[in-house]
Design a protein around this motif. Structure first.
Motif, PDB file in Angstrom:
ATOM      1  N   SER A 114       0.715  -1.115  -0.180  1.00 33.68           N
ATOM      2  CA  SER A 114       0.085  -0.036   0.174  1.00 33.68           C
ATOM      3  C   SER A 114       0.835   1.283   0.099  1.00 33.68           C
ATOM      4  N   GLU A 115       2.042   1.285   0.992  1.00 36.47           N
ATOM      5  CA  GLU A 115       2.726   2.253   0.902  1.00 36.47           C
ATOM      6  C   GLU A 115       3.703   2.522  -0.335  1.00 36.47           C
ATOM      7  N   ALA A 116       4.175   1.600  -1.158  1.00 36.26           N
ATOM      8  CA  ALA A 116       4.696   1.499  -2.233  1.00 36.26           C
ATOM      9  C   ALA A 116       3.785   2.155  -3.468  1.00 36.26           C
ATOM     10  N   LEU A 117       2.390   1.368  -3.421  1.00 38.79           N
ATOM     11  CA  LEU A 117       1.685   2.026  -4.387  1.00 38.79           C
ATOM     12  C   LEU A 117       1.223   3.707  -4.389  1.00 38.79           C
ATOM     13  N   GLY A 118       1.299   4.127  -2.995  1.00 37.06           N
ATOM     14  CA  GLY A 118       1.258   5.313  -2.760  1.00 37.06           C
ATOM     15  C   GLY A 118       2.215   6.227  -3.309  1.00 37.06           C
ATOM     16  N   TYR A 154      10.150  -5.713  -3.832  1.00 38.36           N
ATOM     17  CA  TYR A 154       9.845  -6.234  -4.876  1.00 38.36           C
ATOM     18  C   TYR A 154       8.643  -7.264  -4.722  1.00 38.36           C
ATOM     19  N   ILE A 155       8.028  -7.428  -5.929  1.00 35.10           N
ATOM     20  CA  ILE A 155       6.849  -8.635  -5.775  1.00 35.10           C
ATOM     21  C   ILE A 155       7.073  -9.253  -7.108  1.00 35.10           C
ATOM     22  N   SER A 159       9.750  -4.321  -9.451  1.00 32.25           N
ATOM     23  CA  SER A 159      10.359  -4.055  -8.185  1.00 32.25           C
ATOM     24  C   SER A 159       9.750  -2.340  -8.027  1.00 32.25           C
ATOM     25  N   PHE A 160       9.645  -1.868  -7.132  1.00 36.56           N
ATOM     26  CA  PHE A 160       9.345  -0.471  -6.808  1.00 36.56           C
ATOM     27  C   PHE A 160      10.677   0.311  -6.623  1.00 36.56           C
ATOM     28  N   GLY A 161      11.827  -0.467  -6.689  1.00 33.22           N
ATOM     29  CA  GLY A 161      12.881   0.167  -6.640  1.00 33.22           C
ATOM     30  C   GLY A 161      13.962  -0.318  -7.545  1.00 33.22           C
ATOM     31  N   SER A 162      15.202  -0.701  -7.333  1.00 31.84           N
ATOM     32  CA  SER A 162      16.063  -1.138  -8.022  1.00 31.84           C
ATOM     33  C   SER A 162      15.908  -2.637  -8.777  1.00 31.84           C
ATOM     34  N   ALA A 163      16.005  -2.994  -9.994  1.00 35.46           N
ATOM     35  CA  ALA A 163      15.703  -4.338 -10.438  1.00 35.46           C
ATOM     36  C   ALA A 163      16.433  -5.315  -9.584  1.00 35.46           C
ATOM     37  N   ILE A 164      15.382  -6.575  -9.332  1.00 37.74           N
ATOM     38  CA  ILE A 164      15.843  -7.686  -8.435  1.00 37.74           C
ATOM     39  C   ILE A 164      15.249  -8.678  -9.156  1.00 37.74           C
ATOM     40  N   GLY A 165      15.898  -9.907  -9.005  1.00 42.88           N
ATOM     41  CA  GLY A 165      15.327 -11.120  -9.477  1.00 42.88           C
ATOM     42  C   GLY A 165      16.314 -12.097 -10.183  1.00 42.88           C
ATOM     43  N   THR A 172      10.905  -5.819 -14.641  1.00 46.21           N
ATOM     44  CA  THR A 172      10.552  -4.320 -14.559  1.00 46.21           C
ATOM     45  C   THR A 172      10.805  -3.668 -13.395  1.00 46.21           C
ATOM     46  N   SER A 173      10.990  -2.579 -13.331  1.00 44.91           N
ATOM     47  CA  SER A 173      11.203  -1.625 -11.903  1.00 44.91           C
ATOM     48  C   SER A 173      10.938  -0.194 -12.442  1.00 44.91           C
ATOM     49  N   LEU A 174      10.773   0.418 -11.337  1.00 43.03           N
ATOM     50  CA  LEU A 174      10.697   2.090 -11.192  1.00 43.03           C
ATOM     51  C   LEU A 174      11.925   2.763 -11.169  1.00 43.03           C
ATOM     52  N   SER A 175      12.991   2.113 -11.297  1.00 44.37           N
ATOM     53  CA  SER A 175      14.510   2.487 -11.028  1.00 44.37           C
ATOM     54  C   SER A 175      15.342   1.928 -12.186  1.00 44.37           C
ATOM     55  N   LEU A 176      16.276   2.887 -12.631  1.00 43.02           N
ATOM     56  CA  LEU A 176      17.319   2.643 -13.578  1.00 43.02           C
ATOM     57  C   LEU A 176      18.387   1.652 -13.247  1.00 43.02           C
ATOM     58  N   ASP A 177      18.600   1.343 -11.799  1.00 42.42           N
ATOM     59  CA  ASP A 177      19.452   0.709 -11.310  1.00 42.42           C
ATOM     60  C   ASP A 177      19.371  -0.795 -11.037  1.00 42.42           C
ATOM     61  N   GLY A 178      20.235  -1.631 -11.102  1.00 44.04           N
ATOM     62  CA  GLY A 178      20.183  -2.985 -10.480  1.00 44.04           C
ATOM     63  C   GLY A 178      20.188  -3.981 -11.957  1.00 44.04           C
ATOM     64  N   TYR A 179      20.029  -3.397 -13.010  1.00 43.36           N
ATOM     65  CA  TYR A 179      20.125  -4.134 -14.381  1.00 43.36           C
ATOM     66  C   TYR A 179      21.747  -4.509 -14.948  1.00 43.36           C
ATOM     67  N   ARG A 180      21.604  -5.813 -15.144  1.00 45.76           N
ATOM     68  CA  ARG A 180      22.881  -6.209 -15.982  1.00 45.76           C
ATOM     69  C   ARG A 180      22.790  -5.859 -17.467  1.00 45.76           C
ATOM     70  N   GLU A 181      21.499  -5.957 -17.987  1.00 46.46           N
ATOM     71  CA  GLU A 181      21.180  -5.552 -19.228  1.00 46.46           C
ATOM     72  C   GLU A 181      19.650  -5.039 -19.169  1.00 46.46           C
ATOM     73  N   ARG A 182      19.984  -3.406 -19.470  1.00 44.86           N
ATOM     74  CA  ARG A 182      18.659  -3.001 -19.494  1.00 44.86           C
ATOM     75  C   ARG A 182      18.143  -2.671 -21.152  1.00 44.86           C
ATOM     76  N   TYR A 183      16.897  -2.753 -20.893  1.00 47.61           N
ATOM     77  CA  TYR A 183      16.414  -2.391 -22.513  1.00 47.61           C
ATOM     78  C   TYR A 183      15.985  -0.888 -22.391  1.00 47.61           C
ATOM     79  N   THR A 184      15.455  -0.411 -23.394  1.00 44.71           N
ATOM     80  CA  THR A 184      15.015   1.073 -23.213  1.00 44.71           C
ATOM     81  C   THR A 184      14.139   1.351 -22.364  1.00 44.71           C
ATOM     82  N   THR A 185      14.206   2.581 -22.125  1.00 43.16           N
ATOM     83  CA  THR A 185      13.212   3.432 -21.062  1.00 43.16           C
ATOM     84  C   THR A 185      11.659   3.331 -21.704  1.00 43.16           C
TER      85      THR A 185
END
Length: 197
Positions: A114-118, A154-155, A159-165, A172-185
């Protein structure tokens, strides 16, 4: 097609466009619009998009969303013409590391989601379908996965933050951080279809 998501536009007996419509609660997600190259710029994409919005409205959705790659100028023009507004950036790709964190349950999980969706104004990508990003309730997310906390919440594969998984699977995530290989924005667009829920 088996899930009832696929739609085709037919002109003179020929398929000229395809797209998908995913319904999650009171939200609709428009996905994968493709128009035959020789027919682009003739209103086929706009007509198909407007049809999908009417179909979503008819099926009870009050908001519709879609993702557009940052570089896709024609699609940005199309969705803005139809009435969509940009809401946030979404990033996707292969994460650099697995999530080895504390997973939450019951009330603690509900409060964290709930807090993250806020913070995200009610938008998230689905834990089990990370390329489907729309307005969701905490219960809709929790029904699809268990949230965990690392440096961010993350769920599943979102992730609501850095990419994890899993580094071999798209997330997918809300942050540019945490990617080994990032696709386009990607830009998440939304349009209200009826009264807010």
């Amino acid at each position: 097609m088996r899930e009832g998501r696929a739609y085709v536009a037919v002109l003179n007996g020929r398929i000229v466009a395809v797209a998908a419509l995913v319904l999650i609660g009171k939200s609709a997600y428009l996905q994968g619009l493709r128009v035959r190259p020789e027919l682009r710029g003739r209103g086929v994409g706009e007509t198909t998009t407007r049809f999908l919005l009417e179909e979503a409205r008819r099926r009870g959705a009050v908001v519709a969303t879609l993702l557009v790659a940052e570089w896709n100028t024609p699609s940005h023009a199309l969705v803005k013409k139809v009435g969509f507004k940009p809401r946030m950036y979404i990033y996707g790709g292969k994460p650099a590391r697995r999530g080895e964190s504390k997973c939450l349950s019951s009330l603690e999980a509900y409060e964290a989601v709930s807090e993250a969706l806020g913070r995200s104004r009610g938008y998230a990508c689905l834990p089990d379908e990370p390329w489907v990003c729309t307005a969701v309730t905490p219960w809709e997310l929790l029904a699809r996965g268990r949230p965990c906390i690392d440096k961010s919440l993350y769920i599943g594969r979102f992730s609501f933050g850095s990419a994890i998984g899993d580094p071999d699977i798209d997330v997918t995530s809300l942050s540019l951080d945490g990617y080994r290989e990032r696709y386009t924005t990607y830009i998440l667009y939304a349009i209200e279809l009826q009264e807010k829920f």
